[in-house]
Design an enzyme around this catalytic site. Sequence first.
Site, PDB file in Angstrom:
ATOM      1  N   ARG A  18      -5.015 -47.528   8.668  1.00  0.00           N
ATOM      2  CA  ARG A  18      -6.349 -47.191   9.161  1.00  0.00           C
ATOM      3  C   ARG A  18      -6.776 -48.050  10.341  1.00  0.00           C
ATOM      4  O   ARG A  18      -7.934 -48.334  10.507  1.00  0.00           O
ATOM      5  CB  ARG A  18      -7.397 -47.304   8.060  1.00  0.00           C
ATOM      6  CG  ARG A  18      -7.136 -46.447   6.870  1.00  0.00           C
ATOM      7  CD  ARG A  18      -7.531 -45.035   7.179  1.00  0.00           C
ATOM      8  NE  ARG A  18      -7.320 -44.218   6.000  1.00  0.00           N
ATOM      9  CZ  ARG A  18      -7.087 -42.931   6.052  1.00  0.00           C
ATOM     10  NH1 ARG A  18      -7.062 -42.324   7.198  1.00  0.00           N
ATOM     11  NH2 ARG A  18      -6.904 -42.247   4.966  1.00  0.00           N
ATOM     12  N   ARG A  22     -13.109 -46.971  11.029  1.00  0.00           N
ATOM     13  CA  ARG A  22     -14.535 -47.073  11.314  1.00  0.00           C
ATOM     14  C   ARG A  22     -15.017 -48.481  11.620  1.00  0.00           C
ATOM     15  O   ARG A  22     -16.143 -48.673  12.028  1.00  0.00           O
ATOM     16  CB  ARG A  22     -15.324 -46.531  10.134  1.00  0.00           C
ATOM     17  CG  ARG A  22     -15.125 -45.041   9.970  1.00  0.00           C
ATOM     18  CD  ARG A  22     -15.769 -44.597   8.702  1.00  0.00           C
ATOM     19  NE  ARG A  22     -14.816 -44.862   7.619  1.00  0.00           N
ATOM     20  CZ  ARG A  22     -14.966 -44.427   6.397  1.00  0.00           C
ATOM     21  NH1 ARG A  22     -16.022 -43.755   6.056  1.00  0.00           N
ATOM     22  NH2 ARG A  22     -14.064 -44.681   5.479  1.00  0.00           N
ATOM     23  N   ARG A  31     -16.098 -41.726  18.409  1.00  0.00           N
ATOM     24  CA  ARG A  31     -16.264 -40.723  17.353  1.00  0.00           C
ATOM     25  C   ARG A  31     -17.576 -39.973  17.502  1.00  0.00           C
ATOM     26  O   ARG A  31     -17.666 -38.786  17.181  1.00  0.00           O
ATOM     27  CB  ARG A  31     -16.187 -41.422  15.986  1.00  0.00           C
ATOM     28  CG  ARG A  31     -16.476 -40.529  14.796  1.00  0.00           C
ATOM     29  CD  ARG A  31     -15.387 -39.491  14.593  1.00  0.00           C
ATOM     30  NE  ARG A  31     -15.723 -38.630  13.490  1.00  0.00           N
ATOM     31  CZ  ARG A  31     -16.354 -37.454  13.604  1.00  0.00           C
ATOM     32  NH1 ARG A  31     -16.737 -37.008  14.794  1.00  0.00           N
ATOM     33  NH2 ARG A  31     -16.600 -36.724  12.550  1.00  0.00           N
ATOM     34  N   ASP A  68      -5.165 -36.346  11.082  1.00  0.00           N
ATOM     35  CA  ASP A  68      -5.548 -36.209   9.686  1.00  0.00           C
ATOM     36  C   ASP A  68      -4.484 -35.395   8.978  1.00  0.00           C
ATOM     37  O   ASP A  68      -3.814 -34.559   9.605  1.00  0.00           O
ATOM     38  CB  ASP A  68      -6.912 -35.510   9.557  1.00  0.00           C
ATOM     39  CG  ASP A  68      -7.434 -35.620   8.140  1.00  0.00           C
ATOM     40  OD1 ASP A  68      -8.052 -36.659   7.834  1.00  0.00           O
ATOM     41  OD2 ASP A  68      -7.179 -34.706   7.340  1.00  0.00           O
ATOM     42  N   TYR A 143      -6.187 -31.791  -3.087  1.00  0.00           N
ATOM     43  CA  TYR A 143      -7.545 -31.723  -2.563  1.00  0.00           C
ATOM     44  C   TYR A 143      -8.212 -30.375  -2.824  1.00  0.00           C
ATOM     45  O   TYR A 143      -9.411 -30.234  -2.636  1.00  0.00           O
ATOM     46  CB  TYR A 143      -7.561 -31.985  -1.047  1.00  0.00           C
ATOM     47  CG  TYR A 143      -7.496 -33.450  -0.696  1.00  0.00           C
ATOM     48  CD1 TYR A 143      -8.653 -34.189  -0.517  1.00  0.00           C
ATOM     49  CD2 TYR A 143      -6.277 -34.084  -0.559  1.00  0.00           C
ATOM     50  CE1 TYR A 143      -8.614 -35.522  -0.182  1.00  0.00           C
ATOM     51  CE2 TYR A 143      -6.216 -35.425  -0.239  1.00  0.00           C
ATOM     52  CZ  TYR A 143      -7.373 -36.146  -0.040  1.00  0.00           C
ATOM     53  OH  TYR A 143      -7.301 -37.465   0.268  1.00  0.00           O
TER      54      TYR A 143
END
Length: 144
Positions: A18, A22, A31, A68, A143
């Site tokens: 990652r 963020r 973003r 992703d 998912y």
Amino acid sequence: MQVLAGERLWPPPVWMMRQAGRYLPEYRATRSKRVNFLEFCYDVELATEVTLQPIRRYGFDAAILFSDIFVVPDALGYPVRFEEGRGPVLEPLSDRLVGKLDQRRAVGHLDPVIEIVSRLRRELPEEVTLLGFCGAPWTVACYS
């Protein structure tokens, strides 16, 4: 490549999961230019930029392609959306849905990702490895 061939290096190569996440203020600023997360993943300029940001800031040994695991199902026509505060939302897996998946659609749909990889290879220093990923069918199915 030396490490993959079994050669021991000092200091050892470092990369962080990652690393385009963020926590970087420059990531958050970039973003904010796209509301839709999947559109952000397909945006050649923005996805290239956020992949390079951690390399510029920290000099990691490897860059992780910003993308992703759901770009491949999306490219096949599987209904994928991201909800704020919830994350990815997929239609439940069914025979009907699997029958509608279209491999021919994926070829053109993934062109931006291929362009991102090409740009990164040109822009990254030769000694920086580029890592990519995708979601395996089982992971993606979990998912739905």
